[in-house]
Design a protein around this motif. Structure first.
Motif, short mmCIF file in Angstrom:
data_model
loop_
_atom_site.label_atom_id
_atom_site.label_comp_id
_atom_site.label_asym_id
_atom_site.label_seq_id
_atom_site.Cartn_x
_atom_site.Cartn_y
_atom_site.Cartn_z
N VAL A 1 0.85 -1.19 0.00
CA VAL A 1 0.00 0.00 0.00
C VAL A 1 0.89 1.24 0.00
O VAL A 1 1.84 1.34 0.79
N SER A 2 0.59 2.20 -0.89
CA SER A 2 1.39 3.42 -0.96
C SER A 2 0.82 4.50 -0.05
O SER A 2 -0.33 4.42 0.40
N ILE A 3 1.62 5.53 0.17
CA ILE A 3 1.15 6.68 0.95
C ILE A 3 -0.05 7.32 0.25
O ILE A 3 -1.03 7.70 0.90
N LYS A 4 0.02 7.42 -1.07
CA LYS A 4 -1.10 8.00 -1.82
C LYS A 4 -2.36 7.17 -1.64
O LYS A 4 -3.47 7.72 -1.50
N ASN A 5 -2.24 5.85 -1.63
CA ASN A 5 -3.40 4.99 -1.39
C ASN A 5 -4.06 5.32 -0.06
O ASN A 5 -5.28 5.38 0.06
N LEU A 6 -3.22 5.55 0.96
CA LEU A 6 -3.75 5.89 2.29
C LEU A 6 -4.45 7.24 2.26
O LEU A 6 -5.53 7.41 2.84
N LEU A 7 -3.84 8.21 1.60
CA LEU A 7 -4.42 9.55 1.51
C LEU A 7 -5.79 9.52 0.83
O LEU A 7 -6.70 10.27 1.21
N GLN A 8 -5.94 8.65 -0.16
CA GLN A 8 -7.18 8.57 -0.93
C GLN A 8 -8.15 7.52 -0.40
O GLN A 8 -9.16 7.24 -1.04
N MET A 9 -7.88 6.97 0.76
CA MET A 9 -8.74 5.91 1.31
C MET A 9 -8.92 4.79 0.28
O MET A 9 -10.04 4.35 0.00
#
Length: 362
Positions: free
Chosen positions: A46-54
């Motif tokens: 999981v990337s940081i961007k994935n986390l930011l975008q739920m």
């Protein structure tokens, strides 16, 4: 007041600042590059961007009305001593990361752990240094923590209403405050628009479990209005409308939220949009400019025509209806006053131009 998931939008700003400072190399980096103890867990890949975008792909039930949901299980185990970090390690991945938008509060907690890791500070310390002390927040804030004294980044921030509004104003200003760039402009822009197909408003069941779009920890109601909002359970809001240059902060304790769900969220956005429309600075400036252009050309004999024109113009920005002819300004005030939310502006405008026109009727 506890602002619940509005906390996530404050956290997003901290991620953007850390990125700008070079503490995070790239938001496309896998989270395990920074949180190495999550290797082999559901968050691997999981990337940081994935986390930011739920969009982590983690299997998670966020239903507060279901006592057996993951979010309620999280509340119980952390209250009895389990760390948030250890709880996050128990979660499993069920979808390809970055392909589906599904609201998972633990994704935000991972971002909180990321901020703490790369800054070598607690989240509250970094928030104070980079936000509270930079824009002159009026009051102190505080976080709820777990037994290990780690902030509940998912929704544990407690902030006064005025300081919520100041944070919204910071974003309306594209991250600038008194001439200083506090949050990077590009981060503000990217955080408040849905950048990818699966986070668009009304993207469909193939891509999302929510009707609204999603930025980087900010909601984008859509479909076409450029506004965006931080939102927390029980109806906490920081609403920002860049077109109207309006910020609205709201706290609440709506005990019916679990039953009302999407209805109450949509209703609030409709209310906020109506307020923003009624006091749109763009329309006010346009009206003022038009009046400045037309007034010098008006003779006292044409007063009636001017008032009719003014009535029609004001109707456009306020939404109230003007019936028939308006013989004088006194009558105009009586007709208009009960129906417009920006009447102070209208009254002041008429007063100013009445004086300029030497209309001795006020």
């Amino acid at each position: 007041h506890i602002i619940w998931s509005v906390s996530k939008s404050f956290l997003s700003a901290l991620v953007g600042i850390a990125l700008d400072e070079g503490l995070i190399e790239d938001i496309n980096d896998p989270i395990i590059k920074y949180l190495k103890d999550f290797k082999g867990t559901g968050y691997e890949g999981v990337s940081i961007k994935n986390l930011l975008q739920m969009s982590s792909g983690i299997e998670f039930n966020e239903d507060y009305g279901d006592p057996d949901s993951d979010i309620n299980r999280y509340g119980r185990v952390t209250a009895t001593g389990t760390s948030q970090r250890e709880f996050a390690k128990t979660l499993k991945n069920s979808r390809e990361p970055g392909s589906y938008n599904h609201y998972i509060s633990l994704d935000s907690q991972m971002l909180g752990m990321l901020v703490a890791e790369v800054t070598n500070m607690t989240v509250k310390e970094y928030l104070h240094e980079k936000m509270w002390s930079q824009i002159g927040m009026q009051d102190d804030a505080f976080y709820l923590t777990d037994k290990q004294e780690v902030e509940m980044s998912i929704g544990g921030l407690n902030v006064t209403l005025r300081d919520m509004a100041k944070f919204g104003q910071l974003y309306l200003n594209k991250g600038r405050w008194n001439g200083k760039q506090v949050v990077p402009t590009e981060w503000v822009s990217n955080s408040t628009i849905p950048l990818d197909e699966h986070v668009q408003p009304n993207a469909g069941e193939e891509f999302t479990s929510d009707a609204w779009g999603y930025g980087y920890q900010w909601w984008v109601p859509g479909p076409k209005v450029s506004d965006y909002s931080a939102h927390g359970i029980y109806n906490q809001f920081i609403y920002v409308n860049p077109e109207s240059k309006v910020v609205i902060a709201k706290t609440s304790s709506n005990y019916n939220f679990v039953e009302e769900r999407q209805y109450t969220k949509d209703a609030h956005i409709a209310i906020f949009r109506a307020i923003a429309k009624s006091i749109s600075q763009k329309e006010i400036c346009k009206l003022n400019s038009s009046i400045k252009t037309i007034v010098p050309k008006i003779h006292l004999a044409n007063r009636s025509k001017f008032l009719q024109w003014l009535g029609k113009t004001l109707q456009k920005i306020s939404g109230w209806k003007v019936e028939g002819e308006i013989p004088n300004l006194k009558k105009f005030i009586l007709v208009g006053a009960p129906h417009t939310s920006n009447w102070d502006f209208v009254h002041a405008l008429i007063l100013i131009w009445a004086i300029d026109l030497k209309l001795n009727v006020l």
